[in-house]
Design an enzyme around this catalytic site. Sequence first.
Site, PDB file in Angstrom:
ATOM      1  N   HIS A 154       0.815  -1.224   0.000  1.00 61.66           N
ATOM      2  CA  HIS A 154       0.000   0.000   0.000  1.00 61.66           C
ATOM      3  C   HIS A 154       0.849   1.274   0.000  1.00 61.66           C
ATOM      4  O   HIS A 154       0.302   2.373  -0.103  1.00 61.66           O
ATOM      5  CB  HIS A 154      -0.936   0.035   1.219  1.00 61.66           C
ATOM      6  CG  HIS A 154      -1.979  -1.043   1.225  1.00 61.66           C
ATOM      7  ND1 HIS A 154      -2.903  -1.185   0.213  1.00 61.66           N
ATOM      8  CD2 HIS A 154      -2.244  -2.037   2.113  1.00 61.66           C
ATOM      9  CE1 HIS A 154      -3.697  -2.228   0.492  1.00 61.66           C
ATOM     10  NE2 HIS A 154      -3.318  -2.759   1.634  1.00 61.66           N
ATOM     11  N   ASP A 190      -2.502 -10.456  -2.381  1.00 60.74           N
ATOM     12  CA  ASP A 190      -3.075 -10.031  -1.098  1.00 60.74           C
ATOM     13  C   ASP A 190      -4.570  -9.749  -1.316  1.00 60.74           C
ATOM     14  O   ASP A 190      -4.992  -9.424  -2.424  1.00 60.74           O
ATOM     15  CB  ASP A 190      -2.340  -8.766  -0.618  1.00 60.74           C
ATOM     16  CG  ASP A 190      -2.753  -8.307   0.774  1.00 60.74           C
ATOM     17  OD1 ASP A 190      -2.031  -8.626   1.731  1.00 60.74           O
ATOM     18  OD2 ASP A 190      -3.799  -7.620   0.891  1.00 60.74           O
ATOM     19  N   HIS A 192      -6.224  -7.218  -0.404  1.00 58.81           N
ATOM     20  CA  HIS A 192      -6.431  -5.801  -0.724  1.00 58.81           C
ATOM     21  C   HIS A 192      -5.651  -5.413  -1.977  1.00 58.81           C
ATOM     22  O   HIS A 192      -4.565  -5.927  -2.235  1.00 58.81           O
ATOM     23  CB  HIS A 192      -5.954  -4.932   0.447  1.00 58.81           C
ATOM     24  CG  HIS A 192      -6.576  -5.300   1.766  1.00 58.81           C
ATOM     25  ND1 HIS A 192      -5.974  -6.145   2.665  1.00 58.81           N
ATOM     26  CD2 HIS A 192      -7.761  -4.927   2.308  1.00 58.81           C
ATOM     27  CE1 HIS A 192      -6.751  -6.284   3.734  1.00 58.81           C
ATOM     28  NE2 HIS A 192      -7.846  -5.554   3.544  1.00 58.81           N
ATOM     29  N   ASP A 279      -4.286 -12.955   3.667  1.00 59.83           N
ATOM     30  CA  ASP A 279      -5.580 -12.459   4.141  1.00 59.83           C
ATOM     31  C   ASP A 279      -6.736 -12.813   3.204  1.00 59.83           C
ATOM     32  O   ASP A 279      -7.873 -12.377   3.417  1.00 59.83           O
ATOM     33  CB  ASP A 279      -5.543 -10.948   4.452  1.00 59.83           C
ATOM     34  CG  ASP A 279      -4.834 -10.117   3.409  1.00 59.83           C
ATOM     35  OD1 ASP A 279      -4.487 -10.657   2.338  1.00 59.83           O
ATOM     36  OD2 ASP A 279      -4.627  -8.909   3.653  1.00 59.83           O
TER      37      ASP A 279
END
Length: 336
Positions: A154, A190, A192, A279
């Site tokens: 991120h 991931d 996200h 995740d």
Amino acid sequence: MKAVFDDRQLAHAPVRELHNGDWVAYAEVPGRAGDIAALLDCRPPGDHGLAPILAVHDAQYVSFLKCAFAEWHAAGRQGDAIGYTFPVVQRRDLALDRIDAQLGRYSYDAGTPIAQGTWQAAYWSAQTALSALHDMTDSGERTAFALCRPPGHHAGPDYMGGYCYLNNAAIAARQASALGLGPVAVLDVDYHHGNGTQDIFWQDDAIFFASIHADPRTDYPFYWGYADERGEGAGEGTTLNLPLPRGTGWGDYREALMRSSEAIANWGAKFLVLSFGADTYEGDPISGFSLSQNDFPRLGEAIGAMGLSTLVVMEGGYAVDDLGRNVTAFLDALPA
Ligand code: SP5
Ligand code: ZN
């Protein structure tokens, strides 16, 4: 498989994050990495210095990261540094002195505090990625695991967010390209969207970026990761986004994996950096896909079937009790 990890990555331990209007316990805890490391044979990284970090991140942002905690305390604050005012994207670039202004300028969320050990941990997390890469070139191994923590995907050229400060995968990918291992692709699995990595390579035709993630209409980071984002300028067509709805299980996930493998192969990649988040697991406390424990070896097999030299870089994964098992199940299914 060679694995790299440094205890200094545990120095980062923020207490809380702002989420849904409340202070909640910070999900990205040191124990995540400790538990994975306990199941692997890890060696500590060497120090490759700041140059490969500055090949990805803005120098002013990096100095901010180094100094922010001290400045926060010099301003009389307690605890972890966190911003509360954020410039909307159209604001012009300003010379900002006040720590609160800087915290807002260099982040896009209130979930990524800077604690006492943050710079040290982020620096060694990046060195872990670089060392795992250099291990591969030195030993000729086709696969390596960088147990990065804090995670990185991120973090953009000049911003932190989503528990990420330095973009470990992007730093390693650009270094791999500079070392002549390319063409290099980053595949981000991931839960996200890897907005930081996407922003870093948005106009870069040397590195292909593909991401499979939760639909940003429902999930963090909300402002990136839509299917029509494909890169710009020289980088047009070198970004591929495959958003999937909450609840996605192995069947649909596998199809997205096949689509991204195909795109990466068609582009001619020789080297893969895998941003690996666990995740996507059904038991993850902050995420909504439903991959089971048995799907992690399947994921490993699918990545291995791409037939590329692969550097696996750890990103998210917050089901701490099952994290070590899910990560090792994935790694064990990769070609040695
Ligand atoms: C690397 C990565 O997976 N970053 C994810 C950042 C997601 N942040 C937004 C969601 C935060 C939910 N936090 C709940 C904490 C409960 N203790
Ligand atoms: Zn994640």
